[in-house]
Design an enzyme around this catalytic site. Structure first.
Site, mmCIF file in Angstrom:
data_model
loop_
_atom_site.group_PDB
_atom_site.id
_atom_site.type_symbol
_atom_site.label_atom_id
_atom_site.label_comp_id
_atom_site.label_asym_id
_atom_site.label_seq_id
_atom_site.Cartn_x
_atom_site.Cartn_y
_atom_site.Cartn_z
ATOM 1 N N SER A 148 29.916 15.428 -1.490
ATOM 2 C CA SER A 148 30.923 14.629 -1.410
ATOM 3 C C SER A 148 31.795 14.720 -0.740
ATOM 4 O O SER A 148 32.161 16.201 -0.324
ATOM 5 C CB SER A 148 32.111 15.068 -3.127
ATOM 6 O OG SER A 148 33.118 14.283 -2.857
ATOM 7 N N ARG A 207 0.796 -1.082 0.146
ATOM 8 C CA ARG A 207 0.568 0.116 -0.043
ATOM 9 C C ARG A 207 1.014 1.140 -0.058
ATOM 10 O O ARG A 207 1.195 1.992 -0.915
ATOM 11 C CB ARG A 207 -0.956 -0.778 1.100
ATOM 12 C CG ARG A 207 -2.337 -0.515 0.859
ATOM 13 C CD ARG A 207 -3.396 -0.645 1.929
ATOM 14 N NE ARG A 207 -3.122 -1.563 3.036
ATOM 15 C CZ ARG A 207 -2.945 -2.719 3.629
ATOM 16 N NH1 ARG A 207 -3.536 -3.393 2.499
ATOM 17 N NH2 ARG A 207 -2.076 -3.668 4.345
ATOM 18 N N ARG A 246 5.773 -29.107 4.061
ATOM 19 C CA ARG A 246 7.072 -28.189 4.460
ATOM 20 C C ARG A 246 8.366 -28.558 4.179
ATOM 21 O O ARG A 246 8.976 -29.651 4.830
ATOM 22 C CB ARG A 246 6.815 -27.733 6.247
ATOM 23 C CG ARG A 246 7.445 -26.377 6.342
ATOM 24 C CD ARG A 246 6.588 -26.089 8.098
ATOM 25 N NE ARG A 246 5.378 -26.074 7.540
ATOM 26 C CZ ARG A 246 4.493 -26.364 8.747
ATOM 27 N NH1 ARG A 246 5.048 -27.675 9.709
ATOM 28 N NH2 ARG A 246 3.557 -26.753 8.203
ATOM 29 N N LYS A 257 31.275 19.060 -6.467
ATOM 30 C CA LYS A 257 30.229 17.875 -6.997
ATOM 31 C C LYS A 257 29.378 17.988 -6.780
ATOM 32 O O LYS A 257 29.186 18.545 -4.941
ATOM 33 C CB LYS A 257 31.706 16.727 -6.793
ATOM 34 C CG LYS A 257 32.385 16.375 -7.851
ATOM 35 C CD LYS A 257 32.410 14.946 -7.820
ATOM 36 C CE LYS A 257 31.401 14.049 -8.134
ATOM 37 N NZ LYS A 257 31.714 12.658 -7.612
#
Lengths: 397, 397, 397, 397
Positions: free
Chosen positions: B277, B129, B316, B283
């Site tokens: 950075s 959801r 199982r 950067k």
């Protein structure tokens, strides 16, 4: 062991894949089938162009000429290396095979990825139909077996240990429900989207007629038209892979159970003609179940390559698309092999009711219980079995 | 760096997974959430037994007592080792917490796998959801962006090379169509089957009332009732995994494009606050796209473990089920992280129209064409964009 | 079930991973251990800079201050999201914790990837030593068991079928040889390369002293110095992953055999205290073997993510590196859990000689043979066992 | 498109794998090569039996007769289905082809798994030698390129962003170091263990002579003798897979860099004859780099199947062994294709020094720096390059 001009020295003719060798899906997905599908796609495009009026009616002759061609897959494979895909050498040949005036209509407005993706979808849809056929055969066998053995008590086992009574029919109902899931999934793949995005997904060569060409193209190929190009929206490949993996693992579950039931010490089932052993004459190996199990072990990895390729950059990725082709065939073949072999296996499965009883008696002894206790645990399994059989009617209505 | 009694020394608190750390789905899928879901399942079972009349009305008090409990996930984790799953120590505590007369109704007729599978499905439905919510937010952003930029020309690129003109809106339409596919897939997972097969899939402890108990149990948990036990028919897990992988890879496709568009030399896009950075102040890294890409790289492998576990033997399996738990959470978290981060990323995406134009001019120069040629390739993309926007209306109708 | 400020609501404290919960390697690889290793790496770098003379001697105080810090892993995890990795917020804190004059020496010339890669290698080397310890314990148990049971005849089985006689010691010799392979592989990982490439792999901030700083850094951390930066040459990660996968699968092979031997119908072995069942009191599940099998099922997928990340573009890839962190921990934990659990399992393994004999008698009856035939097939297995035991001496010389 | 008797309709002749089609390793690993290797193994066994004196000297004629045989791979593939492996029909044919008196010495004391595993190891060792050859060629190209361009400045990039200056030689040194790692790994696979465990790993048919037969068998095949049977100790397969994956990913790293360098907007490199496009004449695609990238994307998944198969139960597992065959060939082919294509690619790589400079100037402008700053970051890279070149001398000494 001489090499052959058609690439025989390098060819994979199924020697290392008895899970798929000789199956119908194997032949539907061989390189020759892919070449045929590419040719079919190219012919359909010419026809679509004629139909919508972009190409002259006379160009239809080119489609016919293309249809009549025979091309060698190995030659295309080797020539594919330079440009990175087999459509480039294919188009060269197709254009050479039609009248000069029509050559420009061949591959008009399209790109290698359209042709190869469409061809692979044609191959996949064909394969999916065969997988559905095999799963249907399997499902009907299981439904019958489930009903017949609904009240045959046997030991249910969890974590390798004898646990409580169940019935053989109840176990088979679980197999059947898994095959129902697989059938439903595979049916979503019996028609698949064609690809006609053109060079960069805009189909711009067709101008305003793009959607019409797409619809006509899909129509000639009896597939569906996507809402927009899926060159780098790989949902069709992922959903196909998911369906095939689900189908193969559904068979793998059955094989896993047959393998335990076939163990010498359990002895509850055996294949109708057990596989011979090269070293031990007294053995009858559950060879088909082994092959299905082997297929089920390979499917998830092939699926994972396809999933990873979906994060495809820009209008055509540099590697992700090319990485799809072999794994895409692999999921088809492995699921197809699993479905055909499992259908055969179940059809010929020999169940040893004495062994089922003997193993159950062992449990009764261990827990100090008697037949009444068996009834306590099995009297109502029919309720569940009936639910599964009712679902069977729905699935195959 | 002191260890803590609650398992702090061993805990994974998200340090190695910035793709998911701090996201809503991360908290919905933590071990505490799983414990809460197991408790909720056990309480629901007691209520279901009361509802169908197998347990006395007074037992409802036990359900309330269970609901009120607080349990420590780490304690259960460590105690899980002996028996191989956390339900065994959980049940011990639950029974101790209710009135003696009611203790036998706690976990009545069920088994560890039912409780853990149901709990994981509750967690998964919750996560799905949230993924749907994030994808919806993403889809609406994309629809708006797509419409606004439908006529902004840019270079389409294939195999890393500038190819032909497209429009920014057309590229975004491709992203949007992928998110539509993801939304549709994820919606199939917002309610999921509960598990109530009992010890061996027959739910025999409930006798003829089995289906009724199952229906009531599913009802209290607002999930669906399976036709028959899926202890070893793992379709729900496979389909959930497929949907999550599809969703994550749909986001991964967007991230892959943003990463190329963010390259210094391309410069067409940047995140609203680029990641800092630790070594280079100049950067501005496309950090969120990087994290989404990292999630997309991990999803297929997690999915492959789940697929392989589907070939589960007997009632199982001895390992296949236990191998599912972490990868199941991983697919939820990675898809959830990808969806939330991509929605944020797109909401704040800065597009540099000058750069888009500059790169396009470069193509025009290379091919010796002009604006008319751009028009030739982009005049009709609106047709495709409209198809995708029409689909948008359908998907969110 | 209240959430906690330290990320408790989201935390993975091992609930879904009983294969690893509570093991030594789990605690060696938790987020707190990674934080500690990052801190240790940063301190070592300062010391290395002092040692080679790039930083003043006084800066050593900063290293001590760093060592004394306690940092919260969850805080770093959440703060890691913005920049995409946890080193960025870490460095901020470290610099704030040292004298102003020394702050510039903290993280000097290095980059996030160096610190996190070095920290993960420290964690990995630690984990590898523990895996070696557990495998050594396992190997010695097996060597003893192998020698003791060298002449105990049992049925060898192929493709689920009773095949020919072997001896228990011979089967165990096969396990032991696999553990030898694993020990040798894991030993290559007990010291690992540090990373000190600086921003882009050139370590340029250290000028000509780069190799010396690297050597000193590696020395303080008791690891090795690589020939050149491995920022995007991921051999260390791949080889580590391969070793861990090999170790985990070697244990997985033993678990696979124990699982079959533990089956009720085979009955040749059982764990010393079988795992309880939440539903069936009469069962004693081979719970530890199940958990090892579950670990062995998850390892290959985690390894595949690491392998795929090795094709890392440029000087730091946009996603491939970030995708490594969780799978890298996963391979350590899963191998570590497998090793510890298998060592425990073998130490307490109960072998049922009557069952071994009974199953063998069944084979004799099936093939119509007698004890002489058993001898024919087992008289010379000692030759092979002795080869393996001689290898044992070499491996642990 | 007619089907052919040799399985042509189903054959994979490389059409979907241009990464490997036409390469030397492809032909070394085709089904015909596997058949030839199986035949070679069977002949060697007869000779080994003669050498150790178990078989009469006259039986050597059978070995010669076997060597002279030509067998059709497709026929064996189809006949393999019944028993689950191709050795069973092979042995039938071999025995029919030798003198009656010698027939019993054919396949004496061995089993299908020995023959197929040995054959696959022969094929793998051959392939590994070719991979080593291609990697050696690649390494020498790189060493030369690295040395020549050691001082050519270029921009280093991290997370898609221009970061700091490096040199082209420094980047190539990283590639070269990765190839060194690959060469060292692949060299461990140029001789591999044969398999001769007999029916159940005890080689009991040879009595006390077992080790001698094994040694002679390995000697005739120029491979090594394992300490004990590896029927279900799959270390040889795992280590082979790890080496091939490492090699392929080392090439994948180079391809990843070439792909970015080839982008139109980066323009620093191009393949000597770019791949043609089926739709756009002005493009020159980095087709070989794309194919290498595609191979690198498929390798980890194939490796993961092999890893998972190592947890093989009992004396021959029911599926795990069968699942290895195709992925084992796949890792050889994909690594071989990657190595050959990358060696070709690098040999013909066109580097555009103007573009390298132009991109660097852009960085200088962005950070407001000049040539001196470039020097600051690159003056000492030679130190690292020399370390890698020194390693080159060692690796190829």
């Amino acid at each position: 062991m001489s090499s052959r001009a058609d690439g025989g020295a390098s060819a994979d003719v199924g020697l290392l894949s008895p899970a798929t060798a000789g199956t119908t899906v194997e032949s539907l997905t061989g390189d020759h089938a892919v070449v045929a599908a590419m040719v079919r796609a190219e012919a359909a495009l010419v026809r679509a162009l004629v139909e919508v009026g972009l190409a002259p009616a006379s160009a239809a002759a080119a489609a016919d000429a293309i249809d009549a061609l025979t091309l060698d897959a190995r030659t295309l494979a080797v020539e594919a290396v330079e440009g990175g895909n087999p459509v480039i050498p294919l188009v060269r040949r197709l254009r050479a095979a039609v009248a000069d005036d029509d050559a420009s209509w061949v591959h008009h407005g399209t790109t290698s990825q359209d042709v190869l993706d469409t061809a692979l979808m044609l191959v996949a849809a064909n394969a999916a139909r065969q997988v559905e056929t095999d799963l249907t055969r399997l499902a009907h066998s299981l439904a019958s077996l489930c009903d017949r053995t609904r009240a045959v008590p046997m030991v249910a086992r969890t974590l390798t240990q004898q646990a409580l009574p169940t019935t053989l029919g109840m176990r088979v109902a679980g197999w059947l429900a898994g095959v129902h899931d697989a059938v439903r999934a595979v049916r979503t793949c019996t028609t698949l989207p064609v690809s006609l995005g053109g060079a960069v997904g805009t189909a711009s060569a067709y101008g305003a007629a793009g959607p019409d060409v797409l619809t006509a193209f899909a129509g000639f190929l009896e597939q569906t038209a996507p809402v927009v190009s899926w060159h780098t929206r790989r949902t069709p490949v992922l959903q196909l892979a998911s369906a095939m993996v689900l189908a193969g693992e559904g068979c793998g579950k059955i094989a896993a159970d047959v393998l335990v039931m076939s163990q010498t010490e359990v002895g509850e089932a055996r294949e109708d003609h057990g596989g011979p052993s090269s070293a031990m004459a007294h053995k009858a190996n559950p060879a088909q179940a082994v092959l299905v199990a082997a297929a089920a072990r390979q499917l998830p990895a092939a699926g994972s390559v396809l999933a990873a390729s979906a994060a495809a950059e820009q209008e055509r990725p540099a590697g992700a698309w090319h990485a799809e082709w072999q794994p895409l065939r692999a999921v088809l073949r492995l699921a197809g092999g699993a479905a055909e072999r499992t259908a055969d296996l179940v059809a010929g499965l020999q169940l040893d009711h004495d062994a089922l009883r003997r193993n159950l008696d062992r449990l009764l002894q261990a827990v100090g219980e008697d037949e009444a206790w068996v009834g306590l645990h099995t009297d109502h399994v029919g309720t569940w079995i009936d639910r599964v059989l009712a679902q069977h009617e729905e699935v195959f209505a």
